[in-house]
Design an enzyme around this catalytic site. Structure first.
Site, PDB file in Angstrom:
ATOM      1  N   ASP A 172       0.829  -1.209   0.000  1.00  0.00           N
ATOM      2  CA  ASP A 172       0.000   0.000   0.000  1.00  0.00           C
ATOM      3  C   ASP A 172       0.862   1.257   0.000  1.00  0.00           C
ATOM      4  O   ASP A 172       2.055   1.227   0.326  1.00  0.00           O
ATOM      5  CB  ASP A 172      -0.946   0.014   1.208  1.00  0.00           C
ATOM      6  CG  ASP A 172      -0.207  -0.033   2.539  1.00  0.00           C
ATOM      7  OD1 ASP A 172       0.789  -0.778   2.650  1.00  0.00           O
ATOM      8  OD2 ASP A 172      -0.616   0.678   3.485  1.00  0.00           O
ATOM      9  N   GLU A 176       0.118  -1.170   5.857  1.00  0.00           N
ATOM     10  CA  GLU A 176       1.181  -0.670   6.716  1.00  0.00           C
ATOM     11  C   GLU A 176       1.030   0.815   6.992  1.00  0.00           C
ATOM     12  O   GLU A 176       1.285   1.285   8.108  1.00  0.00           O
ATOM     13  CB  GLU A 176       2.545  -0.951   6.067  1.00  0.00           C
ATOM     14  CG  GLU A 176       3.750  -0.677   6.949  1.00  0.00           C
ATOM     15  CD  GLU A 176       4.302   0.738   6.824  1.00  0.00           C
ATOM     16  OE1 GLU A 176       5.252   1.063   7.563  1.00  0.00           O
ATOM     17  OE2 GLU A 176       3.796   1.520   5.989  1.00  0.00           O
TER      18      GLU A 176
END
Length: 446
Positions: free
Chosen positions: A87, A150
């Site tokens: 991400d 994350e």
């Protein structure tokens, strides 16, 4: 391999990173805002770009889009985990090149995620893919853990840890993003520094909240919610926590001392004995050096009245805190309450994490260190305290040796582009990173 074949392989590796960057896998704390189709496309693209990795490694899907691969080695005695995340943060600012283009311009790959953290994803996967093509079998089991949330401190990494616990896996070491081969890292030090995070600050977020009557802006009362919030923010800003110099920072400066300007060499070489003096010098040197010495407070969000002519009934401020090794969440909360000194300011804990344990500098660290020296011979390998947060902090539950290093050369401007605009990674820097991951895997001891 002929020169032509080598060039084709390098173009292929770069094209793979470009393909990943072009997919906008932006994570959000509000799950309803996440474009799950983009993450679906990314997983499909990973399988297309790295077919052998998907064919020959055992894959476990971790909710929602995280991946955990196992590459069986000749031994499972000392397994290793290589980490990265899929991400990225949202796009901000004005970019020289479109942020999800993956354009190669002036010898660099441009786009959100090139540095944080799709460069590491592609680097790890390409290293594994080429080793599989060569029929290589690692000396130890190698696990690849790719998180999907994350950037918002999500559940994927803790769930990956749970899966490893279920399987009885206790890694010999874990390697995640974090440090880099950083140039222009310290004033007067010309040599790049291969900084390896051996710990990271704890991340804690608070919300300061003041409530009141509100009302018409023509008749404001003294010390309403917005004024109280402003005063609380100012008090926090003017009252930093004490500075200190943890052991990894002392070792960092000891290693840099021979490369420092003459007036600084004695101070840096004797950092252990002159810790308080060094701490004061770092605080005076600017925000980046100062962050190496103490817990930091950043006011990141503000909210008040919904209209210009309405007095706010509720005012809020979000405070992001990075807790230094040696400090604690409890101590930070006590400090905030003491300096704010206002019972009308409610302090709510949004998230809290203690600093990570300091990983040892033993054989595993030595492997990382010598691989840096081999691939980046001009760099000074050194431990440091990582200021940002990574998914690897969750792996300290099952592993004593957690290191944070992205094997890419980064200038100061590049480091400043992370979570900002104009993020880009040099083509040669990326290819060196692929070689670094490959060499690390090849050198795992039996």
């Amino acid at each position: 391999m002929t020169p032509g074949e080598g060039a084709r392989d390098e173009r292929r590796a770069v094209e793979k990173l470009q393909a990943l960057v072009r997919i906008p896998t932006v994570s959000h704390r509000d799950a309803s805002l996440v474009d799950t189709a983009a993450f679906d496309r990314l997983l499909a693209e990973l399988e297309r770009q790295f077919p052998l990795l998907h064919e020959r490694l055992e894959l476990t899907r971790i909710p929602t889009h995280a991946l955990l691969f196992r590459w069986p080695g000749r031994s499972a005695e000392r397994p290793v985990v290589l980490m990265a995340h899929l991400d990225v943060v949202p796009v901000e600012g004005t970019w020289q090149h479109p942020p999800f283009s993956g354009d190669v311009v002036d010898g660099s790959i441009w786009g959100r995620g090139t540095l944080d953290d799709k460069g590491c994803v592609a680097g790890i996967c390409e290293a594994v893919e080429t080793l599989l093509e060569d029929g290589f079998v690692p000396a130890q089991d190698v696990w690849l853990s790719f998180g999907c949330d994350e950037e918002v401190s999500g559940d994927a990494a803790p769930l990956a840890v749970e899966e490893l616990v279920r399987r009885g896996v206790r890694p010999w070491f874990v390697l995640d993003e974090g440090g880099a081969v950083a140039s222009e890292a310290f004033p007067g030090v010309a040599a790049p520094v291969g900084v390896v995070g051996v710990t990271e600050k704890g991340v804690t977020s608070l919300e300061l909240r003041v409530e009141g009557r509100g009302g018409h802006a023509s008749t404001p009362a003294r010390m309403g919610p917005t004024a109280r919030i402003a005063r609380a923010i100012t008090r926090i800003d003017r009252s930093p926590m004490p500075a200190s110099t943890p052991e990894p920072t002392i070792e960092l400066f000891r290693r840099l001392a021979p490369h420092a300007p003459l007036p600084l060499r004695a101070l840096m070489a004797n950092a252990g004995r002159l810790g308080p003096v060094l701490s004061r010098a770092l605080v005076a040197a600017g925000p980046e050096p100062a962050a190496m010495t103490r817990t930091t407070f950043a006011v990141t969000t503000l909210s008040g009245s919904p209209a210009l002519n309405v007095v706010a009934a509720t005012a809020k401020a979000g405070v992001n805190i990075r807790i230094m090794v040696g400090d604690t969440v409890a101590g930070v909360l006590e400090h905030v309450r003491k300096v704010v000194a206002d019972d009308e300011v409610h302090i709510d804990v949004v998230e809290q994490n203690e600093p990570s344990p300091i990983s040892p500098r033993d054989e595993a660290f030595g492997l990382v260190e010598t691989t840096i020296a081999e691939l980046f011979p001009d760099a000074v390998p050194a431990p440091y305290v990582m200021m940002a947060a990574t998914d690897s902090r969750f792996f300290t539950r099952i592993c004593d040796r957690v290191y944070r290093f992205a094997p890419f050369r980064m200038t100061k401007a590049q480091r400043e582009s992370i979570h900002s605009y104009d993020e880009h990674l040099g083509v040669e820097a990326f290819l060196d990173g692929v070689r670094w991951y490959r060499r690390l895997i090849e050198r795992l001891p039996a």
